[in-house]
Design an enzyme around this catalytic site. Structure first.
Site, mmCIF file in Angstrom:
data_model
loop_
_atom_site.group_PDB
_atom_site.id
_atom_site.type_symbol
_atom_site.label_atom_id
_atom_site.label_comp_id
_atom_site.label_asym_id
_atom_site.label_seq_id
_atom_site.Cartn_x
_atom_site.Cartn_y
_atom_site.Cartn_z
ATOM 1 C CG ASP A 27 -6.060 1.316 3.667
ATOM 2 O OD1 ASP A 27 -4.755 1.612 2.439
ATOM 3 O OD2 ASP A 27 -5.677 0.393 4.869
ATOM 4 C CB ILE A 28 -7.404 -4.124 5.176
ATOM 5 C CG1 ILE A 28 -7.756 -4.645 6.280
ATOM 6 C CG2 ILE A 28 -5.212 -3.268 5.252
ATOM 7 C CD1 ILE A 28 -7.529 -6.509 5.273
ATOM 8 C CG ASN A 38 1.722 6.106 -0.883
ATOM 9 O OD1 ASN A 38 2.367 7.548 -0.921
ATOM 10 N ND2 ASN A 38 1.430 5.616 0.195
ATOM 11 C CD GLU A 64 2.686 -1.305 2.350
ATOM 12 O OE1 GLU A 64 1.349 -1.464 2.405
ATOM 13 O OE2 GLU A 64 3.357 -0.322 3.243
ATOM 14 C CB VAL A 65 -0.908 -2.522 -4.139
ATOM 15 C CG1 VAL A 65 -2.234 -3.218 -4.807
ATOM 16 C CG2 VAL A 65 -1.424 -2.914 -2.375
ATOM 17 C CG HIS A 78 -3.719 2.048 -4.526
ATOM 18 N ND1 HIS A 78 -2.277 1.073 -4.905
ATOM 19 C CD2 HIS A 78 -2.865 3.117 -2.812
ATOM 20 C CE1 HIS A 78 -1.712 1.707 -3.826
ATOM 21 N NE2 HIS A 78 -1.605 2.426 -2.847
ATOM 22 C CG MET A 79 -6.545 9.987 -4.832
ATOM 23 S SD MET A 79 -4.529 10.156 -5.348
ATOM 24 C CE MET A 79 -4.818 10.897 -7.045
ATOM 25 C CG HIS A 80 -3.714 6.236 0.373
ATOM 26 N ND1 HIS A 80 -3.312 4.745 1.297
ATOM 27 C CD2 HIS A 80 -2.810 5.492 -0.837
ATOM 28 C CE1 HIS A 80 -2.629 4.056 0.855
ATOM 29 N NE2 HIS A 80 -2.185 4.285 0.020
HETATM 30 P P1 AMP Z 1 0.485 1.618 -0.519
HETATM 31 O O1 AMP Z 1 1.541 2.065 0.464
HETATM 32 O O2 AMP Z 1 -0.170 3.225 -1.457
HETATM 33 O O3 AMP Z 1 0.596 1.332 -2.110
HETATM 34 O O4 AMP Z 1 -0.586 1.488 0.019
HETATM 35 C C1 AMP Z 1 -1.541 0.068 -0.611
HETATM 36 C C2 AMP Z 1 -2.548 -0.114 1.221
HETATM 37 O O5 AMP Z 1 -3.140 -0.827 0.932
HETATM 38 C C3 AMP Z 1 -1.904 0.491 2.136
HETATM 39 O O6 AMP Z 1 -3.153 1.091 3.241
HETATM 40 C C4 AMP Z 1 -2.403 -1.074 2.846
HETATM 41 O O7 AMP Z 1 -3.076 -1.308 4.428
HETATM 42 C C5 AMP Z 1 -4.205 -1.350 1.740
HETATM 43 N N1 AMP Z 1 -4.239 -1.959 1.969
HETATM 44 C C6 AMP Z 1 -3.756 -3.471 1.910
HETATM 45 N N2 AMP Z 1 -4.254 -4.657 1.257
HETATM 46 C C7 AMP Z 1 -6.056 -4.318 1.241
HETATM 47 C C8 AMP Z 1 -6.961 -5.204 0.998
HETATM 48 N N3 AMP Z 1 -7.074 -6.126 1.149
HETATM 49 N N4 AMP Z 1 -7.917 -4.218 1.234
HETATM 50 C C9 AMP Z 1 -7.842 -2.758 2.236
HETATM 51 N N5 AMP Z 1 -7.032 -2.393 2.179
HETATM 52 C C10 AMP Z 1 -5.916 -3.130 2.137
#
Ligand code: AMP
Length: 119
Positions: free
Chosen positions: A33-34, A91, A99-100, A104-106
């Site tokens: 994660d960034i 999420n 957000e994305v 995706h699984m954190h």
């Molecule tokens: P979510 O809120 O579950 O959609 O998490 C999205 C995650 O993506 C966040 O933890 C961000 O920090 C991460 N993120 C966004 N852009 C990037 C990227 N280019 N590379 C790696 N992680 C990212």
């Protein structure tokens, strides 16, 4: 809701944006994660165009499902998280804080992650 192929993880999958790769196979990509929230903070994504955990769970093939959860197992083993434990978070949607819009699984680990939800 239709899949938006301009989301940032779709761009990472197409190689348009770089990532710090942790693991990859035919069905799965994992990268750091960034903006890490823990000493280990890895995002695991399917290569297929799935929006959310429920979309993935219902529409993914058995091979994609197996590959996804096997990748998580391999990553937590490789990172030494199994004994002390870790947290997986998916999420989902607006209330879930997604957000994305690519599933995706954190994976969070390397310290006690704390309360399950913020108060
Ligand atoms: P979510 O809120 O579950 O959609 O998490 C999205 C995650 O993506 C966040 O933890 C961000 O920090 C991460 N993120 C966004 N852009 C990037 C990227 N280019 N590379 C790696 N992680 C990212």
């Amino acid at each position: 809701m239709a899949y938006d192929d301009q989301n940032i993880f779709a761009k990472i999958l197409r190689g348009e944006i770089p990532c710090q790769e942790v693991y990859q196979d035919d069905h799965v990509l994992a990268f750091n994660d960034i903006a890490p929230q823990a000493p280990v903070h890895i995002l695991v994504i399917p290569k297929g165009a799935y929006i959310s955990i429920d979309d993935f769970g219902v529409n993914a093939t058995p091979e994609e499902l197996k590959a996804f959860y096997s990748a998580i197992d391999k990553i937590v083993s490789d990172k030494g998280l199994k004994e002390a434990g870790f947290r997986c978070i998916a999420n989902t949607g607006e209330n879930g804080g997604q957000e994305v819009p690519h599933f995706h699984m954190h994976i969070l680990g390397g310290k006690k992650i704390g309360p399950m939800v913020s108060s």
